[in-house]
Design a protein around this motif. Sequence first.
Motif, PDB file in Angstrom:
ATOM      1  N   LEU A 230       0.830  -1.209   0.000  1.00  0.00           N
ATOM      2  CA  LEU A 230       0.000   0.000   0.000  1.00  0.00           C
ATOM      3  C   LEU A 230       0.864   1.258   0.000  1.00  0.00           C
ATOM      4  N   PHE A 231       1.970   1.218   0.745  1.00  0.00           N
ATOM      5  CA  PHE A 231       2.871   2.369   0.725  1.00  0.00           C
ATOM      6  C   PHE A 231       3.545   2.507  -0.645  1.00  0.00           C
ATOM      7  N   LYS A 232       3.886   1.398  -1.265  1.00  0.00           N
ATOM      8  CA  LYS A 232       4.487   1.463  -2.594  1.00  0.00           C
ATOM      9  C   LYS A 232       3.477   1.988  -3.624  1.00  0.00           C
ATOM     10  N   PHE A 233       2.218   1.609  -3.474  1.00  0.00           N
ATOM     11  CA  PHE A 233       1.170   2.146  -4.340  1.00  0.00           C
ATOM     12  C   PHE A 233       1.090   3.664  -4.173  1.00  0.00           C
ATOM     13  N   GLU A 234       1.154   4.117  -2.922  1.00  0.00           N
ATOM     14  CA  GLU A 234       1.080   5.556  -2.663  1.00  0.00           C
ATOM     15  C   GLU A 234       2.286   6.282  -3.251  1.00  0.00           C
ATOM     16  N   GLN A 235       3.456   5.659  -3.200  1.00  0.00           N
ATOM     17  CA  GLN A 235       4.637   6.255  -3.826  1.00  0.00           C
ATOM     18  C   GLN A 235       4.438   6.424  -5.323  1.00  0.00           C
ATOM     19  N   HIS A 237       1.514   6.556  -7.028  1.00  0.00           N
ATOM     20  CA  HIS A 237       0.336   7.312  -7.462  1.00  0.00           C
ATOM     21  C   HIS A 237       0.113   8.617  -6.702  1.00  0.00           C
ATOM     22  N   GLY A 238       0.898   8.864  -5.677  1.00  0.00           N
ATOM     23  CA  GLY A 238       0.768  10.114  -4.940  1.00  0.00           C
ATOM     24  C   GLY A 238      -0.489  10.206  -4.086  1.00  0.00           C
ATOM     25  N   ARG A 239      -1.106   9.084  -3.773  1.00  0.00           N
ATOM     26  CA  ARG A 239      -2.316   9.067  -2.940  1.00  0.00           C
ATOM     27  C   ARG A 239      -2.518   7.658  -2.376  1.00  0.00           C
ATOM     28  N   SER A 240      -3.360   7.580  -1.349  1.00  0.00           N
ATOM     29  CA  SER A 240      -3.692   6.277  -0.787  1.00  0.00           C
ATOM     30  C   SER A 240      -4.670   5.552  -1.702  1.00  0.00           C
ATOM     31  N   PRO A 241      -4.646   4.234  -1.731  1.00  0.00           N
ATOM     32  CA  PRO A 241      -5.577   3.487  -2.585  1.00  0.00           C
ATOM     33  C   PRO A 241      -7.001   3.522  -2.036  1.00  0.00           C
ATOM     34  N   THR A 242      -7.962   3.358  -2.928  1.00  0.00           N
ATOM     35  CA  THR A 242      -9.369   3.226  -2.551  1.00  0.00           C
ATOM     36  C   THR A 242      -9.860   1.864  -3.045  1.00  0.00           C
ATOM     37  N   ILE A 246      -8.440  -1.668  -5.983  1.00  0.00           N
ATOM     38  CA  ILE A 246      -8.146  -3.053  -5.601  1.00  0.00           C
ATOM     39  C   ILE A 246      -7.809  -3.935  -6.801  1.00  0.00           C
ATOM     40  N   PRO A 247      -8.607  -3.908  -7.896  1.00  0.00           N
ATOM     41  CA  PRO A 247      -8.247  -4.749  -9.053  1.00  0.00           C
ATOM     42  C   PRO A 247      -6.853  -4.448  -9.592  1.00  0.00           C
ATOM     43  N   GLN A 248      -6.475  -3.152  -9.604  1.00  0.00           N
ATOM     44  CA  GLN A 248      -5.145  -2.783 -10.102  1.00  0.00           C
ATOM     45  C   GLN A 248      -4.052  -3.318  -9.177  1.00  0.00           C
ATOM     46  N   ILE A 249      -4.257  -3.233  -7.869  1.00  0.00           N
ATOM     47  CA  ILE A 249      -3.265  -3.746  -6.919  1.00  0.00           C
ATOM     48  C   ILE A 249      -3.106  -5.257  -7.072  1.00  0.00           C
ATOM     49  N   LEU A 250      -4.229  -5.948  -7.220  1.00  0.00           N
ATOM     50  CA  LEU A 250      -4.177  -7.404  -7.379  1.00  0.00           C
ATOM     51  C   LEU A 250      -3.458  -7.798  -8.667  1.00  0.00           C
ATOM     52  N   ALA A 251      -3.684  -7.008  -9.721  1.00  0.00           N
ATOM     53  CA  ALA A 251      -3.053  -7.314 -11.010  1.00  0.00           C
ATOM     54  C   ALA A 251      -1.546  -7.070 -10.973  1.00  0.00           C
ATOM     55  N   GLN A 252      -1.109  -6.152 -10.097  1.00  0.00           N
ATOM     56  CA  GLN A 252       0.308  -5.778 -10.058  1.00  0.00           C
ATOM     57  C   GLN A 252       1.033  -6.309  -8.823  1.00  0.00           C
ATOM     58  N   LYS A 253       0.403  -7.209  -8.082  1.00  0.00           N
ATOM     59  CA  LYS A 253       1.009  -7.627  -6.818  1.00  0.00           C
ATOM     60  C   LYS A 253       2.338  -8.356  -7.026  1.00  0.00           C
ATOM     61  N   GLU A 271      -7.586 -11.685  -0.451  1.00  0.00           N
ATOM     62  CA  GLU A 271      -8.685 -11.324   0.443  1.00  0.00           C
ATOM     63  C   GLU A 271      -8.237 -10.318   1.495  1.00  0.00           C
ATOM     64  N   LEU A 272      -7.000 -10.469   1.949  1.00  0.00           N
ATOM     65  CA  LEU A 272      -6.485  -9.540   2.953  1.00  0.00           C
ATOM     66  C   LEU A 272      -6.296  -8.146   2.344  1.00  0.00           C
ATOM     67  N   ILE A 273      -5.835  -8.099   1.101  1.00  0.00           N
ATOM     68  CA  ILE A 273      -5.719  -6.813   0.401  1.00  0.00           C
ATOM     69  C   ILE A 273      -7.076  -6.129   0.330  1.00  0.00           C
ATOM     70  N   LYS A 274      -8.095  -6.886  -0.059  1.00  0.00           N
ATOM     71  CA  LYS A 274      -9.453  -6.325  -0.171  1.00  0.00           C
ATOM     72  C   LYS A 274      -9.948  -5.815   1.184  1.00  0.00           C
ATOM     73  N   ASP A 275      -9.719  -6.610   2.234  1.00  0.00           N
ATOM     74  CA  ASP A 275     -10.175  -6.213   3.577  1.00  0.00           C
ATOM     75  C   ASP A 275      -9.496  -4.936   4.041  1.00  0.00           C
ATOM     76  N   VAL A 276      -8.176  -4.875   3.887  1.00  0.00           N
ATOM     77  CA  VAL A 276      -7.420  -3.725   4.381  1.00  0.00           C
ATOM     78  C   VAL A 276      -7.786  -2.458   3.617  1.00  0.00           C
ATOM     79  N   VAL A 277      -7.783  -2.516   2.288  1.00  0.00           N
ATOM     80  CA  VAL A 277      -8.063  -1.322   1.480  1.00  0.00           C
ATOM     81  C   VAL A 277      -9.475  -0.808   1.730  1.00  0.00           C
ATOM     82  N   SER A 278     -10.430  -1.696   1.881  1.00  0.00           N
ATOM     83  CA  SER A 278     -11.821  -1.270   2.088  1.00  0.00           C
ATOM     84  C   SER A 278     -12.039  -0.648   3.464  1.00  0.00           C
TER      85      SER A 278
END
Length: 328
Positions: A230-235, A237-242, A246-253, A271-278
């Motif tokens: 999630l921190f790498k995603f923020e680096q 994209h310049g923002r926290s994920p919503t 989630i589909p983009q994070i899963l595709a690039q995990k 499933e943990l990614i989905k739970d945390v981001v939501s």
Amino acid sequence: MSTTTSGITQDEAEIYDRQIRLWGLDAQQRIRNARVLIAGMRALSDEVCKNIALAGVGSITLLDHDTIKEEDLGAQFFLSAKDIGKNRAEASAPAIQQLNPRVNVVVDQDDIVNKPDDFFNNFDIVCLFHKEIGILERVNTLRRKVGKPFYTADAFGWFGYIFCDLVKHTYIEERKSESRGKKSGEEPKVQRTTCVEEYASFEQSLRSDWSAKGKKVKRLSPLSFVIHVLFKFEQDHGRSPTEKDIPQILAQKDKYLEAMGVKDSNLLQDELIKDVVSLLDTEMAPVAAIVGGVLAQEMIKVLSAKELPIQNWFYYSGLDGSGMIHQI
């Protein structure tokens, strides 16, 4: 009012008697003189403020420019409905002061991003809650320049984490000589050893190559992989994920894991990614209480210079009640 040789008054010695017996008069004096910055008033920071105020920390500065919304009332126990629309720090201060009138509670309603560099220099501990990665890296870098402790922490939904950078921390390790006491019938001697531990910065921990851990990486908390991604995603994209991300994070995990030196994609659970981001903006009082209690205890360890504090990450999952420390 009489004063002890360490500067603690007789009244304070009586109030903090149990703590003084636990970690000593000199340690309580260091706690009494400490200045702590709490940046970001949330349920988690409420718990930390409660615990360090009761422990007798000298000064707590509450830094927050946001105003209170109705959804803040669910988990933040310093607030009530009449506080809606008020500044978060200003509304929280009276309750903290009431917990311990001897603590100096300072309210600062500025935006942390507008604070000059030297603002962060004089605090003994700085802790940021629920902040963007840019301000975390900036403040951590400033704290490393002056060689002082930095924390960042968050609690959302069933999950929470703590990051700790003490730069170079000196502490006293105490061990009892049990064998001597058993043979002679005397009280065991306490051996005190001065230890020094070096810490990695927040930025270094995100760039760390986990491949060196080998098979140990499978024993890490599954939450650790999610938080780092999630921190790498923020680096990127310049923002926290919503939830939309989630589909983009899963595709690039796999890409994210490869950057961490991890080849087993099963370690990053979908499933943990989905739970945390939501749940990133959802506060739960029980989770905040647990993570906040751990964080406050760690701050007291640092100020008292007793025992080794967290080195560097602590992850908590309310799904199974696990709390794990990971050293980078």
